[in-house]
Design a protein around this motif. Structure first.
Motif, PDB file in Angstrom:
ATOM      1  N   TYR A  51      48.864  31.554  -4.180  1.00 21.93           N
ATOM      2  CA  TYR A  51      47.957  31.081  -5.246  1.00 21.93           C
ATOM      3  C   TYR A  51      47.578  29.620  -5.026  1.00 21.93           C
ATOM      4  O   TYR A  51      46.451  29.207  -5.346  1.00 21.93           O
ATOM      5  N   VAL A  52      48.517  28.828  -4.491  1.00 20.32           N
ATOM      6  CA  VAL A  52      48.216  27.429  -4.159  1.00 20.32           C
ATOM      7  C   VAL A  52      47.075  27.368  -3.149  1.00 20.32           C
ATOM      8  O   VAL A  52      46.136  26.578  -3.282  1.00 20.32           O
ATOM      9  N   ILE A  53      47.147  28.224  -2.142  1.00 20.59           N
ATOM     10  CA  ILE A  53      46.112  28.240  -1.102  1.00 20.59           C
ATOM     11  C   ILE A  53      44.766  28.644  -1.693  1.00 20.59           C
ATOM     12  O   ILE A  53      43.740  27.982  -1.477  1.00 20.59           O
ATOM     13  N   GLU A  54      44.751  29.729  -2.465  1.00 26.24           N
ATOM     14  CA  GLU A  54      43.493  30.239  -2.996  1.00 26.24           C
ATOM     15  C   GLU A  54      42.895  29.318  -4.059  1.00 26.24           C
ATOM     16  O   GLU A  54      41.688  29.046  -4.052  1.00 26.24           O
ATOM     17  N   GLU A  55      43.748  28.809  -4.976  1.00 27.79           N
ATOM     18  CA  GLU A  55      43.257  27.961  -6.067  1.00 27.79           C
ATOM     19  C   GLU A  55      43.034  26.512  -5.637  1.00 27.79           C
ATOM     20  O   GLU A  55      42.121  25.850  -6.118  1.00 27.79           O
ATOM     21  N   GLY A  56      43.905  26.023  -4.733  1.00 30.01           N
ATOM     22  CA  GLY A  56      43.838  24.618  -4.346  1.00 30.01           C
ATOM     23  C   GLY A  56      42.986  24.340  -3.127  1.00 30.01           C
ATOM     24  O   GLY A  56      42.286  23.326  -3.061  1.00 30.01           O
ATOM     25  N   MET A  57      43.006  25.255  -2.146  1.00 27.07           N
ATOM     26  CA  MET A  57      42.259  25.054  -0.908  1.00 27.07           C
ATOM     27  C   MET A  57      40.933  25.811  -0.902  1.00 27.07           C
ATOM     28  O   MET A  57      40.035  25.480  -0.128  1.00 27.07           O
TER      29      MET A  57
END
Length: 450
Positions: free
Chosen positions: A133-139
């Motif tokens: 989720y960090v990758i999808e939401e943040g990156m």
């Protein structure tokens, strides 16, 4: 097949991954302004519940998140993993486990802060956290392929096959062999099925039941293990300083390691530290992302205590127990059997039973928490409505782990961990400035409140 798994694990745990974990983690350590040191006292206050908000979103408290994460890390990696590190890499590998731990504290601070900062929602609309989720939401969605890589490896790497394998060995050797009830493969199958049923009772109840059980088991398991180890160290107190000295010396000479190569000692220390405290692998952010905490930095501070407890304290105690009793020189390479020998020598008659009890609690608590990690990976890839199917797959593989070869099991898990580390570390480094800015803001607010 077994040889291919071992070869793949040895290949992927080469210098590129070592540079990413240790080099990237070291960069985060200094970029954070030495947060493992300057934020340690505040982290202790936070985990004590001083700042808990019962009305915050999430499933579990920060303390339960920490104990659930520790339940997965303070486990057989501290008993078998340390022994494997010494047996295969020499005592010097422990020094590099220490280095990895301090670096890992900074890594966990960043990855678990991000897990709160960039929470996402699964297909059912439930709030979730973790590197995917960090990758999808943040990156951004263009990097979603990294999330897919992470979760695909997580589904396979976060099985409890290593714990099942080592717990089976201990029960057979300590309980069944002395009374003539060890029948080889049939016994392994029976023990595997028994473990599967015990784990099923807990994990089918979801994260709240897992966290509840973990928060009660972890203090007990650490206390039991500490008392046993301290008894052994007290009886061999004159050997403690020479053992510590030899660990440091061997770290830079590699005399006992794989042909005497210092690089091999470093790699072995980093591999075993990664398996033990999981910093940079991405598992802890999944459980910390479920915490009832609206402050990303606060959760990161709590999370960074994990590698300290796991590696600096517990792994060091195990290493010293193996060193002061001299069993590391016996030639035994099977992790749990080496530690078992140390306990038998250190506490004749009772030591093996103390270790068996600790191994049982360590293994089972880790099995409970790993199921949650794999469940979240499956949820992300296939949807919340299908996620529960993973639990049944997970339970079946416990039996497989009980009957498989230790070398193959360990290599398989190592290989999957390595794949998971790439997306986790890439996202942590990419989004590090966001955490840096949030850290400055958080401590300024805390200063104004005091």
């Amino acid at each position: 097949m077994g040889e291919l798994i071992i070869d793949f694990s040895n290949w992927i745990w080469g210098w590129p991954l070592l540079v990413l974990l240790l080099g990237g983690g070291t960069g985060l350590f200094f970029y954070s302004g030495l947060i493992p040191f300057r934020g340690f006292i505040h982290a202790m206050k936070v985990v004590g519940g001083k700042y808990d908000d019962p009305n915050a979103s999430g499933d579990i408290t920060s303390f339960q998140a920490l104990t659930s994460a520790i339940a997965a890390t303070v486990g057989l990696g501290n008993i078998s993993g340390v022994a494997l590190a010494i047996g295969m890499g020499g005592p010097g590998a422990i020094f590099w486990m220490w280095v990895s731990a301090f670096v890992g504290m900074a890594t966990k601070f960043f990855t678990c802060s991000l897990a709160i900062m960039y929470r996402g929602k699964d297909s059912s609309g439930h709030i979730q956290g973790g590197p995917m989720y960090v990758i999808e939401e943040g990156m951004g969605v263009k990097f979603r392929f990294l999330s897919i890589i992470f979760c695909s490896a997580g589904i396979m790497g976060l099985l409890a096959i290593f714990q099942a394998n080592q717990l089976t060995d201990v029960v057979r050797i300590v309980l069944l062999k002395p009374i003539g009830l060890d029948y080889g493969a049939p016994t392994r199958w029976a023990l595997g099925i028994t473990m599967m049923l015990m784990v099923a009772v807990v994990i089918l109840g979801g994260i709240k039941r897992i966290a509840l059980v973990a928060s009660r088991l972890v203090p007990f398991m650490v206390s039991l293990y500490f008392i046993s180890v301290l008894i052994i160290l007290f009886k061999n107190s004159t050997e403690i300083l020479p053992s510590l000295s030899f660990i440091i010396e061997d770290a830079f000479t590699g005399q006992a390691a794989m042909g005497g190569a210092v690089g091999s000692v470093i790699i072995m220390g980093a591999r075993r530290a990664a398996f033990s405290n999981e910093a940079g692998i991405g598992t802890a952010p999944m459980v910390h992302g479920a915490s009832k905490n609206e402050e990303p930095i606060r959760e990161g501070l709590i999370a960074m205590l994990g590698p300290f407890v796991d590696t600096i304290i517990v792994c060091t105690l195990t290493a010293l127990t193996i060193m002061v009793t001299g069993v590391w020189q016996s030639g035994e390479k099977d992790g749990v059997l080496m530690t078992l020998s140390a306990f038998e020598i250190g506490i004749p008659g009772l030591g093996k039973y103390f270790l068996m009890a600790a191994v049982m609690v360590f293994a089972l608590s880790t099995m409970f928490t790993y199921s949650y990690y794999g469940h979240k990976c499956f949820n992300y890839l296939f949807g919340a409505d299908k996620a529960d199917y993973y639990n049944y797959f997970y339970l079946i593989t416990i039996v497989a782990g009980a009957v498989a070869s230790l070398t193959v099991v360990m290599s398989f898990v190592d290989g999957m961990y390595a794949i998971m580390a790439f997306p986790t570390m890439i996202s942590a480094i990419y989004l590090a400035p966001k955490v840096k800015a949030a850290t400055k803001d958080y401590f300024e607010r805390m200063k104004n409140m005091e």
